[in-house]
Design a protein around this motif. Structure first.
Motif, PDB file in Angstrom:
ATOM      1  N   GLN A  48       0.836  -1.191   0.000  1.00 15.00           N
ATOM      2  CA  GLN A  48       0.000   0.000   0.000  1.00 15.00           C
ATOM      3  C   GLN A  48       0.875   1.247   0.000  1.00 15.00           C
ATOM      4  N   ILE A  49       0.407   2.259  -0.707  1.00 14.50           N
ATOM      5  CA  ILE A  49       1.089   3.546  -0.793  1.00 14.50           C
ATOM      6  C   ILE A  49       0.346   4.509   0.121  1.00 14.50           C
ATOM      7  N   ASN A  50       1.054   5.149   1.052  1.00 12.53           N
ATOM      8  CA  ASN A  50       0.369   5.838   2.137  1.00 12.53           C
ATOM      9  C   ASN A  50       0.161   7.337   1.920  1.00 12.53           C
ATOM     10  N   PHE A  51       0.936   7.992   1.072  1.00 13.04           N
ATOM     11  CA  PHE A  51       0.758   9.430   0.894  1.00 13.04           C
ATOM     12  C   PHE A  51      -0.574   9.690   0.185  1.00 13.04           C
ATOM     13  N   PRO A  52      -1.389  10.657   0.632  1.00 13.49           N
ATOM     14  CA  PRO A  52      -2.699  10.915   0.013  1.00 13.49           C
ATOM     15  C   PRO A  52      -2.597  11.160  -1.492  1.00 13.49           C
ATOM     16  N   ALA A  53      -3.594  10.690  -2.217  1.00 12.39           N
ATOM     17  CA  ALA A  53      -3.581  10.862  -3.675  1.00 12.39           C
ATOM     18  C   ALA A  53      -4.990  11.125  -4.189  1.00 12.39           C
ATOM     19  N   ILE A  54      -5.048  11.924  -5.243  1.00 10.18           N
ATOM     20  CA  ILE A  54      -6.299  12.187  -5.947  1.00 10.18           C
ATOM     21  C   ILE A  54      -6.133  11.710  -7.383  1.00 10.18           C
ATOM     22  N   PHE A  55      -7.045  10.837  -7.834  1.00 15.08           N
ATOM     23  CA  PHE A  55      -7.061  10.376  -9.225  1.00 15.08           C
ATOM     24  C   PHE A  55      -8.020  11.274  -9.999  1.00 15.08           C
ATOM     25  N   ILE A  56      -7.491  12.034 -10.928  1.00 15.07           N
ATOM     26  CA  ILE A  56      -8.342  12.878 -11.766  1.00 15.07           C
ATOM     27  C   ILE A  56      -8.467  12.186 -13.113  1.00 15.07           C
ATOM     28  N   ILE A  57      -9.663  11.723 -13.447  1.00 18.50           N
ATOM     29  CA  ILE A  57      -9.875  10.998 -14.700  1.00 18.50           C
ATOM     30  C   ILE A  57     -10.618  11.915 -15.669  1.00 18.50           C
ATOM     31  N   PHE A  58      -9.927  12.379 -16.699  1.00 18.69           N
ATOM     32  CA  PHE A  58     -10.571  13.138 -17.768  1.00 18.69           C
ATOM     33  C   PHE A  58     -11.259  12.146 -18.701  1.00 18.69           C
ATOM     34  N   GLY A  59     -12.580  12.254 -18.815  1.00 25.11           N
ATOM     35  CA  GLY A  59     -13.341  11.295 -19.597  1.00 25.11           C
ATOM     36  C   GLY A  59     -13.904  10.190 -18.726  1.00 25.11           C
ATOM     37  N   ILE A  60     -14.322  10.510 -17.524  1.00 27.72           N
ATOM     38  CA  ILE A  60     -14.806   9.520 -16.563  1.00 27.72           C
ATOM     39  C   ILE A  60     -16.046   8.786 -17.062  1.00 27.72           C
ATOM     40  N   THR A  61     -16.824   9.417 -17.948  1.00 26.26           N
ATOM     41  CA  THR A  61     -18.044   8.764 -18.452  1.00 26.26           C
ATOM     42  C   THR A  61     -17.813   8.062 -19.789  1.00 26.26           C
ATOM     43  N   GLY A  62     -16.558   8.010 -20.245  1.00 29.08           N
ATOM     44  CA  GLY A  62     -16.247   7.408 -21.534  1.00 29.08           C
ATOM     45  C   GLY A  62     -16.112   5.896 -21.495  1.00 29.08           C
ATOM     46  N   ASP A  63     -15.856   5.328 -22.657  1.00 28.74           N
ATOM     47  CA  ASP A  63     -15.830   3.874 -22.831  1.00 28.74           C
ATOM     48  C   ASP A  63     -14.699   3.218 -22.047  1.00 28.74           C
ATOM     49  N   LEU A  64     -13.501   3.792 -22.092  1.00 25.42           N
ATOM     50  CA  LEU A  64     -12.363   3.189 -21.408  1.00 25.42           C
ATOM     51  C   LEU A  64     -12.569   3.179 -19.893  1.00 25.42           C
ATOM     52  N   ALA A  65     -13.055   4.292 -19.356  1.00 25.57           N
ATOM     53  CA  ALA A  65     -13.299   4.345 -17.914  1.00 25.57           C
ATOM     54  C   ALA A  65     -14.334   3.307 -17.506  1.00 25.57           C
ATOM     55  N   LYS A  66     -15.381   3.192 -18.300  1.00 24.19           N
ATOM     56  CA  LYS A  66     -16.449   2.243 -17.976  1.00 24.19           C
ATOM     57  C   LYS A  66     -15.959   0.804 -18.049  1.00 24.19           C
ATOM     58  N   LYS A  67     -15.196   0.477 -19.083  1.00 20.24           N
ATOM     59  CA  LYS A  67     -14.788  -0.907 -19.295  1.00 20.24           C
ATOM     60  C   LYS A  67     -13.596  -1.324 -18.436  1.00 20.24           C
ATOM     61  N   PHE A  78      -8.347  16.115   3.473  1.00 19.31           N
ATOM     62  CA  PHE A  78      -7.205  15.298   3.878  1.00 19.31           C
ATOM     63  C   PHE A  78      -6.405  15.957   5.004  1.00 19.31           C
ATOM     64  N   GLY A  79      -6.445  17.277   5.025  1.00 22.19           N
ATOM     65  CA  GLY A  79      -5.624  18.009   5.979  1.00 22.19           C
ATOM     66  C   GLY A  79      -4.199  18.190   5.511  1.00 22.19           C
ATOM     67  N   GLN A  80      -3.951  17.934   4.240  1.00 25.59           N
ATOM     68  CA  GLN A  80      -2.610  18.100   3.671  1.00 25.59           C
ATOM     69  C   GLN A  80      -2.697  18.061   2.140  1.00 25.59           C
TER      70      GLN A  80
END
Length: 477
Positions: A3-22, A116-118
Protein backbone atom coordinates in the motif's frame (compact mmCIF):
# COMPACT_ATOMS: atom_id res chain seq x y z
CA UNK A 1 2.68 -5.16 -3.91
CA UNK A 2 2.27 -2.85 -0.96
CA UNK A 3 0.00 0.00 0.00
CA UNK A 4 1.09 3.55 -0.79
CA UNK A 5 0.37 5.84 2.14
CA UNK A 6 0.76 9.43 0.89
CA UNK A 7 -2.70 10.91 0.01
CA UNK A 8 -3.58 10.86 -3.68
CA UNK A 9 -6.30 12.19 -5.95
CA UNK A 10 -7.06 10.38 -9.23
CA UNK A 11 -8.34 12.88 -11.77
CA UNK A 12 -9.88 11.00 -14.70
CA UNK A 13 -10.57 13.14 -17.77
CA UNK A 14 -13.34 11.29 -19.60
CA UNK A 15 -14.81 9.52 -16.56
CA UNK A 16 -18.04 8.76 -18.45
CA UNK A 17 -16.25 7.41 -21.53
CA UNK A 18 -15.83 3.87 -22.83
CA UNK A 19 -12.36 3.19 -21.41
CA UNK A 20 -13.30 4.35 -17.91
CA UNK A 21 -16.45 2.24 -17.98
CA UNK A 22 -14.79 -0.91 -19.30
CA UNK A 23 -11.41 -0.77 -17.55
CA UNK A 24 -10.52 2.10 -15.23
CA UNK A 25 -13.37 2.11 -12.72
CA UNK A 26 -13.22 -1.62 -12.02
CA UNK A 27 -9.39 -1.57 -11.95
CA UNK A 28 -9.37 1.21 -9.37
CA UNK A 29 -11.95 -0.65 -7.32
CA UNK A 30 -9.84 -3.83 -7.39
CA UNK A 31 -6.80 -1.88 -6.17
CA UNK A 32 -8.92 -0.35 -3.43
CA UNK A 33 -10.32 -3.75 -2.44
CA UNK A 34 -6.79 -5.16 -2.22
CA UNK A 35 -5.59 -2.21 -0.08
CA UNK A 36 -3.18 -1.10 -2.81
CA UNK A 37 -4.45 2.47 -2.98
CA UNK A 38 -3.39 5.07 -0.40
CA UNK A 39 -5.42 5.08 2.81
CA UNK A 40 -6.44 8.60 1.86
CA UNK A 41 -7.56 8.69 -1.78
CA UNK A 42 -10.26 10.35 -3.83
CA UNK A 43 -11.39 9.97 -7.43
CA UNK A 44 -12.34 13.16 -9.24
CA UNK A 45 -14.07 12.59 -12.55
CA UNK A 46 -14.07 15.28 -15.22
CA UNK A 47 -16.39 15.11 -18.24
CA UNK A 48 -18.55 17.29 -20.46
CA UNK A 49 -21.54 15.04 -19.70
CA UNK A 50 -24.32 16.46 -17.55
CA UNK A 51 -24.99 13.54 -15.20
CA UNK A 52 -27.60 15.26 -13.06
CA UNK A 53 -30.63 17.49 -13.34
CA UNK A 54 -30.92 20.72 -11.38
CA UNK A 55 -32.16 18.96 -8.23
CA UNK A 56 -29.42 16.32 -7.97
CA UNK A 57 -25.95 16.71 -6.54
CA UNK A 58 -23.31 16.04 -9.29
CA UNK A 59 -21.22 13.90 -6.92
CA UNK A 60 -24.24 11.75 -6.12
CA UNK A 61 -25.03 11.40 -9.83
CA UNK A 62 -21.53 10.14 -10.60
CA UNK A 63 -21.64 7.80 -7.61
CA UNK A 64 -24.85 6.30 -8.93
CA UNK A 65 -23.18 5.89 -12.33
CA UNK A 66 -20.09 4.22 -10.77
CA UNK A 67 -22.38 1.89 -8.82
CA UNK A 68 -24.14 0.88 -12.02
CA UNK A 69 -20.81 0.21 -13.75
CA UNK A 70 -19.65 -2.03 -10.92
CA UNK A 71 -23.03 -3.75 -10.76
CA UNK A 72 -22.77 -4.61 -14.46
CA UNK A 73 -19.45 -6.30 -13.65
CA UNK A 74 -21.21 -8.42 -11.00
CA UNK A 75 -19.85 -6.66 -7.93
CA UNK A 76 -22.15 -6.53 -4.91
CA UNK A 77 -23.07 -2.83 -4.71
CA UNK A 78 -24.37 -3.30 -1.17
CA UNK A 79 -21.01 -4.49 0.15
CA UNK A 80 -18.92 -2.22 2.37
CA UNK A 81 -16.00 -2.30 -0.10
CA UNK A 82 -18.17 -0.98 -2.93
CA UNK A 83 -19.92 1.62 -0.78
CA UNK A 84 -16.62 2.96 0.57
CA UNK A 85 -15.19 3.12 -2.93
CA UNK A 86 -18.23 4.82 -4.44
CA UNK A 87 -18.23 7.43 -1.66
CA UNK A 88 -14.67 8.40 -2.60
CA UNK A 89 -15.87 9.65 -5.99
CA UNK A 90 -16.49 13.31 -6.91
CA UNK A 91 -17.53 14.97 -10.16
CA UNK A 92 -16.63 18.09 -12.12
CA UNK A 93 -18.55 18.79 -15.30
CA UNK A 94 -16.49 20.85 -17.68
CA UNK A 95 -15.06 21.63 -21.09
CA UNK A 96 -11.47 20.55 -21.82
CA UNK A 97 -10.89 23.70 -23.87
CA UNK A 98 -12.04 26.24 -21.25
CA UNK A 99 -9.63 27.54 -18.63
CA UNK A 100 -12.43 28.57 -16.26
CA UNK A 101 -13.48 24.94 -15.94
CA UNK A 102 -9.94 24.03 -14.95
CA UNK A 103 -10.01 26.79 -12.34
CA UNK A 104 -13.11 25.08 -10.95
CA UNK A 105 -11.27 21.75 -11.08
CA UNK A 106 -8.43 23.28 -9.08
CA UNK A 107 -10.94 24.55 -6.52
CA UNK A 108 -12.40 21.03 -6.24
CA UNK A 109 -8.92 19.57 -5.72
CA UNK A 110 -8.15 22.16 -3.04
CA UNK A 111 -11.36 21.22 -1.19
CA UNK A 112 -10.44 17.54 -1.26
CA UNK A 113 -6.98 18.37 0.06
CA UNK A 114 -8.59 20.36 2.89
CA UNK A 115 -10.51 17.18 3.78
CA UNK A 116 -7.21 15.30 3.88
CA UNK A 117 -5.62 18.01 5.98
CA UNK A 118 -2.61 18.10 3.67
CA UNK A 119 -1.57 18.46 0.04
CA UNK A 120 -2.12 15.33 -2.08
CA UNK A 121 -0.35 13.68 -4.98
CA UNK A 122 -2.22 13.96 -8.26
CA UNK A 123 -2.56 11.36 -10.99
CA UNK A 124 -4.20 12.69 -14.17
CA UNK A 125 -5.55 10.04 -16.52
CA UNK A 126 -6.22 11.18 -20.12
CA UNK A 127 -9.12 8.90 -21.08
CA UNK A 128 -10.09 11.33 -23.84
CA UNK A 129 -9.79 11.62 -27.64
CA UNK A 130 -6.22 12.49 -28.75
CA UNK A 131 -7.34 15.84 -30.21
CA UNK A 132 -7.88 17.04 -26.62
CA UNK A 133 -4.44 16.06 -25.32
CA UNK A 134 -2.67 19.34 -26.07
CA UNK A 135 -5.53 21.66 -24.99
CA UNK A 136 -5.84 19.74 -21.73
CA UNK A 137 -2.11 19.99 -21.08
CA UNK A 138 -2.26 23.75 -21.76
CA UNK A 139 -5.09 24.25 -19.29
CA UNK A 140 -3.43 22.13 -16.59
CA UNK A 141 -0.33 24.29 -16.91
CA UNK A 142 -2.29 27.56 -17.04
CA UNK A 143 -3.87 26.95 -13.62
CA UNK A 144 -0.79 25.34 -12.07
CA UNK A 145 -2.15 21.80 -11.75
CA UNK A 146 0.93 20.36 -13.43
CA UNK A 147 3.00 21.21 -10.36
CA UNK A 148 3.38 18.85 -7.37
CA UNK A 149 2.85 19.96 -3.78
CA UNK A 150 6.61 20.36 -3.60
CA UNK A 151 9.55 18.65 -5.22
CA UNK A 152 10.47 17.12 -1.87
CA UNK A 153 7.13 15.74 -0.69
CA UNK A 154 4.86 15.00 -3.64
CA UNK A 155 4.23 14.57 -7.34
CA UNK A 156 1.83 15.26 -10.19
CA UNK A 157 1.79 12.70 -13.03
CA UNK A 158 0.00 12.33 -16.34
CA UNK A 159 -1.04 8.95 -17.75
CA UNK A 160 -1.71 9.31 -21.46
CA UNK A 161 -3.26 6.73 -23.77
CA UNK A 162 -2.27 5.79 -27.30
CA UNK A 163 -2.26 6.82 -30.10
CA UNK A 164 0.66 9.18 -29.60
CA UNK A 165 -0.01 11.24 -32.71
CA UNK A 166 -1.18 10.21 -36.15
CA UNK A 167 2.24 10.51 -37.80
CA UNK A 168 5.81 11.52 -36.95
CA UNK A 169 5.04 15.24 -37.11
CA UNK A 170 2.00 15.12 -34.81
CA UNK A 171 3.83 12.75 -32.45
CA UNK A 172 6.72 15.19 -32.13
CA UNK A 173 4.27 18.04 -31.59
CA UNK A 174 2.63 16.15 -28.73
CA UNK A 175 5.98 15.23 -27.25
CA UNK A 176 7.10 18.86 -27.42
CA UNK A 177 3.95 19.95 -25.61
CA UNK A 178 4.44 17.29 -22.93
CA UNK A 179 8.04 18.41 -22.34
CA UNK A 180 6.96 22.06 -22.10
CA UNK A 181 4.40 21.33 -19.41
CA UNK A 182 5.93 18.34 -17.56
CA UNK A 183 9.22 16.78 -16.59
CA UNK A 184 9.98 13.39 -18.15
CA UNK A 185 9.48 11.64 -14.80
CA UNK A 186 5.90 13.00 -14.75
CA UNK A 187 4.96 11.49 -18.14
CA UNK A 188 3.55 7.94 -18.37
CA UNK A 189 2.77 6.93 -21.97
CA UNK A 190 0.50 3.91 -21.74
CA UNK A 191 0.80 0.77 -23.80
CA UNK A 192 -1.26 -1.60 -21.69
CA UNK A 193 0.19 -4.62 -23.52
CA UNK A 194 3.44 -4.00 -21.69
CA UNK A 195 1.47 -4.57 -18.48
CA UNK A 196 0.15 -7.97 -19.50
CA UNK A 197 1.60 -10.64 -17.22
CA UNK A 198 2.93 -12.85 -20.01
CA UNK A 199 4.67 -9.94 -21.80
CA UNK A 200 6.40 -9.04 -18.55
CA UNK A 201 7.26 -12.70 -17.99
CA UNK A 202 9.17 -12.86 -21.27
CA UNK A 203 12.04 -10.93 -19.68
CA UNK A 204 12.18 -13.36 -16.75
CA UNK A 205 11.94 -16.39 -19.06
CA UNK A 206 14.79 -15.15 -21.22
CA UNK A 207 17.17 -13.57 -18.74
CA UNK A 208 16.62 -15.52 -15.50
CA UNK A 209 17.03 -18.96 -17.11
CA UNK A 210 20.48 -19.77 -18.46
CA UNK A 211 19.25 -22.37 -20.97
CA UNK A 212 17.55 -20.00 -23.47
CA UNK A 213 19.62 -16.87 -24.03
CA UNK A 214 22.67 -18.63 -25.58
CA UNK A 215 20.48 -19.73 -28.52
CA UNK A 216 18.46 -16.48 -28.74
CA UNK A 217 20.06 -15.15 -31.94
CA UNK A 218 20.35 -15.52 -35.70
CA UNK A 219 22.54 -18.62 -35.44
CA UNK A 220 19.70 -20.68 -34.00
CA UNK A 221 16.43 -18.82 -34.66
CA UNK A 222 14.93 -19.04 -38.13
CA UNK A 223 11.89 -16.77 -37.79
CA UNK A 224 9.71 -14.94 -35.23
CA UNK A 225 5.94 -14.55 -35.74
CA UNK A 226 3.90 -12.04 -33.75
CA UNK A 227 0.15 -12.54 -34.09
CA UNK A 228 -2.59 -10.41 -32.56
CA UNK A 229 -5.90 -11.80 -33.80
CA UNK A 230 -9.36 -10.61 -32.72
CA UNK A 231 -12.70 -12.29 -33.39
CA UNK A 232 -14.72 -9.09 -33.03
CA UNK A 233 -15.03 -5.97 -35.15
CA UNK A 234 -14.86 -2.21 -34.78
CA UNK A 235 -18.41 -2.03 -33.43
CA UNK A 236 -19.13 1.39 -31.86
CA UNK A 237 -15.65 2.80 -32.58
CA UNK A 238 -16.33 3.48 -36.26
CA UNK A 239 -15.52 7.19 -36.48
CA UNK A 240 -12.39 6.81 -34.34
CA UNK A 241 -11.10 3.64 -35.99
CA UNK A 242 -11.67 4.83 -39.55
CA UNK A 243 -9.11 7.61 -38.98
CA UNK A 244 -6.60 5.23 -37.43
CA UNK A 245 -6.64 1.72 -38.92
CA UNK A 246 -5.11 -1.49 -37.60
CA UNK A 247 -1.44 -0.55 -38.03
CA UNK A 248 -1.75 2.68 -36.05
CA UNK A 249 -4.19 1.16 -33.56
CA UNK A 250 -2.21 -1.91 -32.50
CA UNK A 251 0.70 -2.46 -34.89
CA UNK A 252 2.77 0.60 -34.07
CA UNK A 253 2.47 0.09 -30.34
CA UNK A 254 1.34 -3.32 -29.01
CA UNK A 255 2.92 -5.43 -31.75
CA UNK A 256 6.19 -3.49 -31.95
CA UNK A 257 6.52 -3.50 -28.17
CA UNK A 258 6.14 -7.29 -28.18
CA UNK A 259 8.80 -7.47 -30.91
CA UNK A 260 11.15 -5.28 -28.86
CA UNK A 261 10.59 -7.37 -25.73
CA UNK A 262 11.28 -10.66 -27.48
CA UNK A 263 14.42 -9.36 -29.23
CA UNK A 264 16.02 -6.89 -26.79
CA UNK A 265 19.42 -7.45 -25.21
CA UNK A 266 19.77 -8.30 -21.54
CA UNK A 267 19.35 -5.06 -19.55
CA UNK A 268 21.26 -6.71 -16.65
CA UNK A 269 19.11 -4.70 -14.27
CA UNK A 270 15.44 -4.04 -13.49
CA UNK A 271 16.06 -0.30 -13.62
CA UNK A 272 13.30 1.24 -15.73
CA UNK A 273 15.34 3.50 -17.99
CA UNK A 274 17.75 0.68 -18.79
CA UNK A 275 14.96 -1.65 -19.90
CA UNK A 276 13.26 1.08 -21.94
CA UNK A 277 16.60 1.92 -23.58
CA UNK A 278 17.11 -1.71 -24.64
CA UNK A 279 13.62 -1.84 -26.18
CA UNK A 280 14.30 1.44 -27.99
CA UNK A 281 17.57 0.05 -29.41
CA UNK A 282 15.63 -2.75 -31.13
CA UNK A 283 12.96 -0.43 -32.53
CA UNK A 284 15.63 1.96 -33.80
CA UNK A 285 17.27 -0.89 -35.71
CA UNK A 286 14.16 -2.12 -37.51
CA UNK A 287 14.59 -2.16 -41.27
CA UNK A 288 12.62 0.76 -42.71
CA UNK A 289 10.95 -0.10 -46.02
CA UNK A 290 11.58 1.58 -49.33
CA UNK A 291 8.54 2.15 -51.56
CA UNK A 292 8.99 -1.04 -53.55
CA UNK A 293 9.48 -3.08 -50.37
CA UNK A 294 6.11 -2.01 -48.94
CA UNK A 295 4.43 -3.60 -51.96
CA UNK A 296 6.41 -6.80 -51.50
CA UNK A 297 6.57 -7.14 -47.71
CA UNK A 298 3.15 -5.95 -46.52
CA UNK A 299 -0.49 -6.98 -46.91
CA UNK A 300 -3.52 -4.91 -45.93
CA UNK A 301 -7.18 -5.89 -45.98
CA UNK A 302 -10.63 -4.89 -44.76
CA UNK A 303 -13.42 -7.18 -43.60
CA UNK A 304 -16.69 -7.28 -45.51
CA UNK A 305 -19.35 -5.11 -43.92
CA UNK A 306 -16.89 -2.68 -42.34
CA UNK A 307 -18.18 0.24 -44.43
CA UNK A 308 -21.69 -0.30 -43.07
CA UNK A 309 -20.59 0.65 -39.54
CA UNK A 310 -21.77 4.02 -38.25
CA UNK A 311 -19.01 6.62 -38.54
CA UNK A 312 -17.11 4.79 -41.30
CA UNK A 313 -16.76 6.57 -44.65
CA UNK A 314 -18.57 4.97 -47.59
CA UNK A 315 -15.35 4.91 -49.62
CA UNK A 316 -13.09 3.97 -46.69
CA UNK A 317 -9.83 2.20 -47.49
CA UNK A 318 -8.88 1.79 -43.83
CA UNK A 319 -7.27 -1.55 -43.09
CA UNK A 320 -8.75 -3.81 -40.42
CA UNK A 321 -6.02 -6.41 -41.05
CA UNK A 322 -2.35 -6.20 -41.88
CA UNK A 323 0.66 -8.43 -42.22
CA UNK A 324 4.25 -7.31 -42.64
CA UNK A 325 7.69 -8.89 -42.61
CA UNK A 326 10.72 -6.98 -41.42
CA UNK A 327 14.21 -7.56 -39.99
CA UNK A 328 16.38 -6.08 -37.27
CA UNK A 329 19.56 -4.58 -38.63
CA UNK A 330 22.01 -5.52 -35.93
CA UNK A 331 24.59 -8.27 -35.64
CA UNK A 332 22.52 -10.46 -33.32
CA UNK A 333 19.40 -10.63 -35.51
CA UNK A 334 20.55 -9.77 -39.02
CA UNK A 335 18.59 -11.75 -41.62
CA UNK A 336 15.97 -13.20 -39.24
CA UNK A 337 12.42 -12.43 -40.49
CA UNK A 338 10.01 -10.93 -37.94
CA UNK A 339 6.45 -11.33 -39.23
CA UNK A 340 3.75 -9.21 -37.59
CA UNK A 341 0.09 -9.93 -38.23
CA UNK A 342 -3.04 -8.41 -36.71
CA UNK A 343 -6.67 -8.07 -37.64
CA UNK A 344 -10.30 -7.92 -36.60
CA UNK A 345 -13.19 -10.31 -37.33
CA UNK A 346 -10.87 -13.30 -37.64
CA UNK A 347 -11.68 -16.90 -36.74
CA UNK A 348 -10.49 -16.65 -33.14
CA UNK A 349 -9.11 -14.27 -30.54
CA UNK A 350 -5.54 -14.88 -29.48
CA UNK A 351 -2.21 -13.11 -29.22
CA UNK A 352 1.00 -15.11 -29.54
CA UNK A 353 4.71 -14.73 -30.15
CA UNK A 354 6.10 -17.77 -31.95
CA UNK A 355 9.88 -18.28 -31.99
CA UNK A 356 10.84 -20.86 -34.62
CA UNK A 357 14.28 -22.45 -34.39
CA UNK A 358 16.40 -23.74 -37.24
CA UNK A 359 16.53 -27.52 -37.73
CA UNK A 360 19.32 -29.25 -35.88
CA UNK A 361 22.34 -29.83 -38.10
CA UNK A 362 23.09 -33.14 -36.43
CA UNK A 363 19.68 -34.50 -35.48
CA UNK A 364 19.63 -38.17 -34.50
CA UNK A 365 17.19 -39.73 -36.95
CA UNK A 366 16.51 -43.32 -37.96
CA UNK A 367 18.40 -44.54 -40.99
CA UNK A 368 17.05 -43.17 -44.30
CA UNK A 369 14.65 -40.85 -42.43
CA UNK A 370 14.90 -37.08 -42.57
CA UNK A 371 13.37 -35.23 -39.65
CA UNK A 372 12.53 -31.66 -40.56
CA UNK A 373 10.25 -30.55 -37.70
CA UNK A 374 11.58 -27.46 -35.96
CA UNK A 375 11.66 -26.60 -32.30
CA UNK A 376 9.32 -23.77 -31.34
CA UNK A 377 8.69 -21.65 -28.29
CA UNK A 378 5.23 -20.08 -28.29
CA UNK A 379 4.34 -17.34 -25.82
CA UNK A 380 0.57 -16.99 -25.52
CA UNK A 381 -0.30 -13.51 -24.26
CA UNK A 382 -4.05 -14.03 -24.34
CA UNK A 383 -6.61 -15.45 -23.81
CA UNK A 384 -4.81 -18.08 -21.70
CA UNK A 385 -1.31 -16.81 -20.88
CA UNK A 386 1.40 -19.43 -20.97
CA UNK A 387 4.44 -20.85 -22.72
CA UNK A 388 4.59 -23.89 -24.98
CA UNK A 389 7.85 -25.53 -26.06
CA UNK A 390 7.74 -27.93 -29.02
CA UNK A 391 10.45 -30.59 -29.06
CA UNK A 392 11.32 -33.99 -30.53
CA UNK A 393 11.17 -37.23 -28.55
CA UNK A 394 11.71 -40.92 -29.20
CA UNK A 395 8.51 -42.95 -29.19
CA UNK A 396 8.39 -45.63 -26.51
CA UNK A 397 9.07 -49.07 -27.93
CA UNK A 398 11.72 -51.20 -29.59
CA UNK A 399 12.07 -49.17 -32.77
CA UNK A 400 13.90 -45.86 -33.02
CA UNK A 401 11.00 -43.64 -34.07
CA UNK A 402 10.62 -39.93 -33.45
CA UNK A 403 7.55 -37.93 -32.48
CA UNK A 404 6.59 -34.35 -31.76
CA UNK A 405 5.90 -33.40 -28.10
CA UNK A 406 5.13 -30.27 -26.09
CA UNK A 407 6.03 -28.79 -22.73
CA UNK A 408 3.31 -26.47 -21.46
CA UNK A 409 3.44 -23.78 -18.78
CA UNK A 410 0.10 -22.31 -17.66
CA UNK A 411 0.65 -18.93 -16.01
CA UNK A 412 -2.73 -18.97 -14.30
CA UNK A 413 -2.48 -22.50 -12.84
CA UNK A 414 -2.67 -22.62 -9.04
CA UNK A 415 -3.17 -18.87 -8.87
CA UNK A 416 -6.36 -17.28 -7.61
CA UNK A 417 -5.99 -14.27 -9.87
CA UNK A 418 -3.65 -12.62 -12.34
CA UNK A 419 -3.93 -8.83 -12.00
CA UNK A 420 -5.45 -7.18 -15.06
CA UNK A 421 -3.22 -4.96 -17.18
CA UNK A 422 -4.98 -1.73 -16.21
CA UNK A 423 -4.59 -2.49 -12.52
CA UNK A 424 -0.85 -2.56 -13.15
CA UNK A 425 -1.02 0.63 -15.22
CA UNK A 426 -2.65 2.50 -12.35
CA UNK A 427 -0.53 0.94 -9.61
CA UNK A 428 2.75 1.63 -11.40
CA UNK A 429 1.56 5.17 -12.09
CA UNK A 430 1.08 5.57 -8.35
CA UNK A 431 4.51 4.11 -7.63
CA UNK A 432 6.18 6.18 -10.32
CA UNK A 433 7.60 3.08 -12.05
CA UNK A 434 8.00 3.90 -15.76
CA UNK A 435 9.58 0.57 -16.75
CA UNK A 436 6.59 -0.74 -18.68
CA UNK A 437 5.53 2.60 -20.13
CA UNK A 438 6.79 3.73 -23.54
CA UNK A 439 9.63 6.25 -23.75
CA UNK A 440 9.97 9.12 -26.22
CA UNK A 441 12.72 7.26 -28.06
CA UNK A 442 10.58 4.14 -28.45
CA UNK A 443 7.65 6.11 -29.85
CA UNK A 444 9.82 8.04 -32.30
CA UNK A 445 11.49 4.83 -33.53
CA UNK A 446 8.09 3.14 -33.98
CA UNK A 447 6.89 6.06 -36.11
CA UNK A 448 10.08 6.03 -38.19
CA UNK A 449 9.31 2.41 -39.04
CA UNK A 450 5.56 2.64 -39.67
CA UNK A 451 5.22 5.99 -41.46
CA UNK A 452 6.74 4.85 -44.82
CA UNK A 453 4.30 1.93 -44.80
CA UNK A 454 1.30 4.15 -44.08
CA UNK A 455 2.27 6.63 -46.81
CA UNK A 456 2.53 3.85 -49.38
CA UNK A 457 -0.85 2.46 -48.30
CA UNK A 458 -2.42 5.90 -48.62
CA UNK A 459 -1.23 5.85 -52.24
CA UNK A 460 -2.93 2.50 -52.81
CA UNK A 461 0.14 0.28 -52.73
CA UNK A 462 -0.36 -2.55 -52.11
CA UNK A 463 -4.02 -2.76 -53.04
CA UNK A 464 -6.54 -3.13 -50.21
CA UNK A 465 -7.94 -6.67 -50.14
CA UNK A 466 -11.31 -7.82 -48.80
CA UNK A 467 -11.95 -10.74 -46.47
CA UNK A 468 -14.94 -12.52 -44.97
CA UNK A 469 -15.70 -12.36 -41.25
CA UNK A 470 -14.44 -15.37 -39.32
CA UNK A 471 -11.67 -16.19 -41.79
CA UNK A 472 -8.42 -17.94 -40.91
CA UNK A 473 -5.79 -15.22 -41.57
CA UNK A 474 -3.63 -17.77 -43.42
CA UNK A 475 -6.18 -17.37 -46.23
CA UNK A 476 -5.67 -13.60 -46.52
CA UNK A 477 -3.16 -12.35 -49.03
Amino acid sequence: MKQINFPAIFIIFGITGDLAKKKLISSLFELSRKDLLPKKFKILGFSHTNLSDQTEDPDKALRNYIGEVLSEKDYNVDSKDVKDFVNSVHYQQGDLTKEKDFEQLKTQINKLEEDFGQCANKLYYFSIPPKFYEPTLDKLCAVGLNEPCSRETGWARVLIEKPFGKDIESSKSLDKKLSQVLQEEQIFRIDHYLKKSMVQNILTFRFSNSIFEPVWNKEYIEQVNINMHEDFGVEDRGSFYDNIGALRDVGKNHCLQMLATIAMDNPKSLEGNTIRSKRADILSNLHCFKKEEVQEKTTRAQYEGYKNIEGVAEDSDTETFFRLETTIENEKWKGVPFVIESGKQLHRKHTTIEVIFKPSKFALCPTNEKWEDKNKIIFTIQPKPGIEIDFVSKKPGFKYELEHKKFNFDLAKDREEIPAAYQKVLYDGLKGDQTMFASTKEIEAAWEFTEPILKSWENGKPELQKYKKGIDPDNIG
